[in-house]
Write a protein that holds these residues in place. Structure first.
Motif, PDB file in Angstrom:
ATOM      1  N   GLU A  25      38.546 -78.680  29.956  1.00  0.00           N
ATOM      2  CA  GLU A  25      37.653 -79.797  31.088  1.00  0.00           C
ATOM      3  C   GLU A  25      38.277 -80.988  30.412  1.00  0.00           C
ATOM      4  N   ASN A  49      33.070 -84.674  38.579  1.00  0.00           N
ATOM      5  CA  ASN A  49      31.697 -84.677  38.383  1.00  0.00           C
ATOM      6  C   ASN A  49      31.681 -82.904  37.355  1.00  0.00           C
ATOM      7  N   GLU A  50      30.798 -82.613  37.272  1.00  0.00           N
ATOM      8  CA  GLU A  50      30.407 -81.609  36.202  1.00  0.00           C
ATOM      9  C   GLU A  50      30.310 -80.145  37.303  1.00  0.00           C
ATOM     10  N   THR A  51      30.357 -80.189  38.613  1.00  0.00           N
ATOM     11  CA  THR A  51      29.897 -78.868  39.180  1.00  0.00           C
ATOM     12  C   THR A  51      31.312 -78.718  39.598  1.00  0.00           C
ATOM     13  N   ASN A  52      32.588 -79.528  39.851  1.00  0.00           N
ATOM     14  CA  ASN A  52      33.437 -79.635  40.085  1.00  0.00           C
ATOM     15  C   ASN A  52      34.807 -79.211  38.790  1.00  0.00           C
ATOM     16  N   ARG A  53      34.042 -79.059  37.951  1.00  0.00           N
ATOM     17  CA  ARG A  53      35.381 -79.238  37.100  1.00  0.00           C
ATOM     18  C   ARG A  53      34.702 -77.812  36.380  1.00  0.00           C
ATOM     19  N   LYS A  54      33.445 -77.127  36.410  1.00  0.00           N
ATOM     20  CA  LYS A  54      33.464 -76.310  35.813  1.00  0.00           C
ATOM     21  C   LYS A  54      33.688 -74.874  37.596  1.00  0.00           C
ATOM     22  N   GLN A  55      34.060 -75.658  38.234  1.00  0.00           N
ATOM     23  CA  GLN A  55      34.997 -74.553  39.072  1.00  0.00           C
ATOM     24  C   GLN A  55      36.457 -74.092  38.787  1.00  0.00           C
TER      25      GLN A  55
END
Length: 230
Positions: free
Chosen positions: A109, A118-124
């Motif tokens: 990450e 952003n966190e959402t895109n990072r997780k995906q």
């Protein structure tokens, strides 16, 4: 993808007024096309790692020009090259160079955080890469809890996380056993075939060099027999 034109490099040893010039590379010229896997081979001390550092921008050549994606990177400032690396180049190292206090997930990450994703895109993105390298069940493990092969898979996923056009690999299987080496090389070949990523691989291992579409041989700082062998 990469054009190296008449690159020469030397190191200066000793104090001012008593310096000794140590030549490392002499008039190196070659090209790597988009979508190729090219292996650079040579014995220890032949200059292949210095060449990779020059292409990476960690050191500057004494003479010559390097272009990556049609940009003359040898003209870049240190800050501009750092930004260029972040956006266009991934790295795979023999020693993995994972951060020991971070989990596999966090290591992958990190470049996304540095890029401001952003966190959402990072997780995906991280979840998709963990799946691609077969480490979904190990995402919360720290490097010390992973095998050498698993650590290198984390390193590969980290190299891919910003979708680079080029990956530079320095002895990517040097710390692995033969079975794990085969697995890692299969991942590299798959990434090249499916995603079209260009790989430049530094190695002294014939098995590793064999996955390249071409092999460039360096001996005593010079290209050997024209430098390119099919």
């Amino acid at each position: 993808m990469i054009t190296v034109k008449q690159i020469s490099h030397h190191f200066e040893l000793g104090k001012k007024g008593q310096k000794t010039i140590l030549p490392v590379l002499n008039d190196i010229t070659f090209q790597v096309d988009k979508g190729e896997i090219v292996s650079i081979v040579g014995k220890s001390g032949s200059g292949k790692s210095t060449l990779l550092n020059l292409i990476s921008g960690f050191i500057r050549p004494t003479k010559g020009e390097i272009r990556i994606k049609e940009e003359v990177v040898t003209d870049f400032s240190e800050a501009k090259f750092a930004d260029f690396r972040l956006n266009h180049i991934g790295f795979i190292f023999q020693s993995f160079q994972l951060i020991p206090s971070m989990t596999a997930y966090q290591n992958i990450e990190l470049p996304l955080i540095l890029k401001g994703e952003n966190e959402t895109n990072r997780k995906q993105i991280v979840d998709r890469l963990l799946d691609k390298v077969g480490l979904v069940d190990f995402k919360d493990h720290y490097p010390s809890e992973l095998s050498g092969g698993q650590q290198q898979r984390v390193s590969i996923a980290r190299a891919l996380v910003l979708e680079p056009a080029l990956i530079l690999a320095d002895e990517p299987t040097g710390s692995l056993d033969s079975e794990t080496e085969t697995e890692v090389l299969e991942i590299i070949k798959t990434l090249n075939k499916e995603l079209g990523i260009t790989f430049l691989i530094i190695t002294h291992d014939e098995e590793v060099a064999r996955i390249g579409h071409r092999t460039i041989t360096i001996k005593d700082g010079s290209l050997m027999e024209g430098g390119v062998v099919q």
